[in-house]
Design a protein around this motif. Structure first.
Motif, PDB file in Angstrom:
ATOM      1  N   ALA A  91      -6.562  14.477   9.397  1.00  0.00           N
ATOM      2  CA  ALA A  91      -5.370  15.073   8.794  1.00  0.00           C
ATOM      3  C   ALA A  91      -4.554  14.057   8.004  1.00  0.00           C
ATOM      4  CB  ALA A  91      -4.511  15.699   9.878  1.00  0.00           C
ATOM      5  N   SER A  92      -5.108  13.483   6.957  1.00  0.00           N
ATOM      6  CA  SER A  92      -4.388  12.479   6.179  1.00  0.00           C
ATOM      7  C   SER A  92      -3.505  13.158   5.127  1.00  0.00           C
ATOM      8  CB  SER A  92      -5.374  11.542   5.487  1.00  0.00           C
ATOM      9  OG  SER A  92      -6.023  12.213   4.430  1.00  0.00           O
ATOM     10  N   PRO A  93      -2.400  12.534   4.748  1.00  0.00           N
ATOM     11  CA  PRO A  93      -1.531  13.083   3.697  1.00  0.00           C
ATOM     12  C   PRO A  93      -2.253  13.244   2.364  1.00  0.00           C
ATOM     13  CG  PRO A  93      -0.388  11.375   4.938  1.00  0.00           C
ATOM     14  CD  PRO A  93      -1.829  11.336   5.388  1.00  0.00           C
ATOM     15  N   THR A  94      -3.145  12.318   2.043  1.00  0.00           N
ATOM     16  CA  THR A  94      -3.899  12.401   0.784  1.00  0.00           C
ATOM     17  C   THR A  94      -4.772  13.645   0.749  1.00  0.00           C
ATOM     18  OG1 THR A  94      -3.952   9.995   0.588  1.00  0.00           O
ATOM     19  CG2 THR A  94      -5.570  11.237  -0.700  1.00  0.00           C
ATOM     20  N   TYR A  95      -5.458  13.906   1.872  1.00  0.00           N
ATOM     21  CA  TYR A  95      -6.310  15.091   1.990  1.00  0.00           C
ATOM     22  C   TYR A  95      -5.491  16.357   1.774  1.00  0.00           C
ATOM     23  CZ  TYR A  95      -8.806  18.675   4.780  1.00  0.00           C
ATOM     24  OH  TYR A  95      -9.405  19.824   5.243  1.00  0.00           O
ATOM     25  N   LYS A  96      -4.312  16.433   2.367  1.00  0.00           N
ATOM     26  CA  LYS A  96      -3.475  17.623   2.229  1.00  0.00           C
ATOM     27  C   LYS A  96      -2.944  17.755   0.811  1.00  0.00           C
ATOM     28  CE  LYS A  96      -2.101  17.922   7.086  1.00  0.00           C
ATOM     29  NZ  LYS A  96      -0.998  17.975   8.068  1.00  0.00           N
ATOM     30  N   ALA A  97      -2.599  16.646   0.208  1.00  0.00           N
ATOM     31  CA  ALA A  97      -2.105  16.681  -1.173  1.00  0.00           C
ATOM     32  C   ALA A  97      -3.172  17.179  -2.135  1.00  0.00           C
ATOM     33  CB  ALA A  97      -1.631  15.289  -1.583  1.00  0.00           C
ATOM     34  N   GLN A  98      -4.421  16.763  -1.905  1.00  0.00           N
ATOM     35  CA  GLN A  98      -5.525  17.220  -2.752  1.00  0.00           C
ATOM     36  C   GLN A  98      -5.696  18.725  -2.645  1.00  0.00           C
ATOM     37  OE1 GLN A  98      -8.724  14.798  -1.232  1.00  0.00           O
ATOM     38  NE2 GLN A  98      -8.416  13.198  -2.772  1.00  0.00           N
ATOM     39  N   PHE A  99      -5.621  19.250  -1.419  1.00  0.00           N
ATOM     40  CA  PHE A  99      -5.757  20.691  -1.231  1.00  0.00           C
ATOM     41  C   PHE A  99      -4.609  21.451  -1.894  1.00  0.00           C
ATOM     42  CE2 PHE A  99      -9.181  22.663   0.755  1.00  0.00           C
ATOM     43  CZ  PHE A  99      -9.779  21.810   1.657  1.00  0.00           C
ATOM     44  N   TYR A 100      -3.411  20.897  -1.806  1.00  0.00           N
ATOM     45  CA  TYR A 100      -2.266  21.586  -2.396  1.00  0.00           C
ATOM     46  C   TYR A 100      -2.439  21.724  -3.908  1.00  0.00           C
ATOM     47  CZ  TYR A 100       2.495  23.024  -3.342  1.00  0.00           C
ATOM     48  OH  TYR A 100       3.597  23.737  -3.749  1.00  0.00           O
TER      49      TYR A 100
END
Length: 273
Positions: free
Chosen positions: A28-37
């Motif tokens: 659950a990294s912030p980068t991973y979530k930002a990419q999905f957003y």
């Protein structure tokens, strides 16, 4: 381009937590979530195979766009009237003796570029090689870790075969773990074995689950290589013992998989019906 329609098919049903539903797990990294957003803002349509997925997708992707509850187009193949003929042709193409049954081993990935064969292949071969061939389907992220000395006339590598759906059709049994393979293969109503030797670590530390997999798994959860081998040897009994669980699983997770997804999506997206 602005005028293009973006259709996101996704794949499988999310047993594993995704994107914004992931908390306090390794992935659950912030980068991973930002990419999905960023990605989800481009989607005009998102495909779901069941009501469970529709609800999860709205949450995990923060998605409020058009949801096509049709099933996955790629899985239409699994409902074709000539699916047995497709399976037969594939076995011929792969050089599998037509008098032998096939097992597809398709685990998910854990560490990129690493694959560890936890099944005792020599013992498995000793027990079932007269009746079966094992097809090994390694996740693309882990395929570089496959050791070629595992392969022979009993174990064949189908990791790069372009259609996993055809491999499903040619398989009498699937061995998997937490992979979305289970949701596709359930359409065929055939036995599944789950080699979950690292269940607690994978569920609680690495990814996190969206439902109680232990309670709802459509087949036995097996911790050791010996348990896997004995389940294959006694597959008819194992399948009978877990048939009720499989039927419940199919009713819940194959809800929209009727073999008409491609047609429905064409009518909705291309013909605006």
């Amino acid at each position: 381009r602005e005028e293009q329609v973006f259709l996101e098919p996704w794949h499988g049903t999310p047993l594993k937590r995704l994107a914004f539903d992931q908390e306090e797990v390794t992935a659950a990294s912030p980068t991973y979530k930002a990419q999905f957003y960023r990605q989800k803002q481009e989607w005009d349509y998102l495909i779901a195979p069941n009501k469970f997925s529709s609800d999860i997708f709205k949450s995990c992707f923060m998605y409020d766009g058009n949801m096509l509850e049709t099933g996955h187009p790629r899985n239409d193949l699994l409902s074709l009237p000539n699916r047995d003929a497709i399976a037969l042709e594939l076995k011929k193409k792969l050089g599998i003796p037509l008098d032998k049954k096939t097992i597809l081993y398709a685990p998910t990935w854990r560490v990129r570029n690493q694959f560890n064969m936890k099944i005792d292949i020599q013992e498995l071969k000793k027990q079932i090689q007269d009746d079966y061939v094992l097809m090994l389907r390694i996740h693309p992220f882990a395929v570089k870790g496959l050791k070629e000395d595992l392969l022979d006339e009993f174990v064949i590598n189908v990791s790069n075969y372009p259609s996993v759906e055809e491999l499903y059709l040619a398989s009498d049994i699937v061995i998997t773990d937490y992979s979305s393979v289970m949701f596709d293969y359930a359409i065929l109503n055939r036995p599944m074995l789950f080699f979950t030797y690292d269940l607690e670590d994978y569920r609680d530390t690495l990814r996190g689950f969206n439902f109680d997999f232990v309670a709802e798994a459509p087949g036995p959860l097996l911790k050791t290589s010996d348990e896997v081998i004995q389940s294959i040897v006694n597959i008819d009994k194992v399948a009978q013992e877990h048939d009720e669980a499989l039927q419940k699983f199919r009713k819940k997770f194959c809800e929209y998989e009727k073999g008409t997804a491609s047609e429905q999506i064409f009518q909705r997206v291309m013909q605006n019906q």
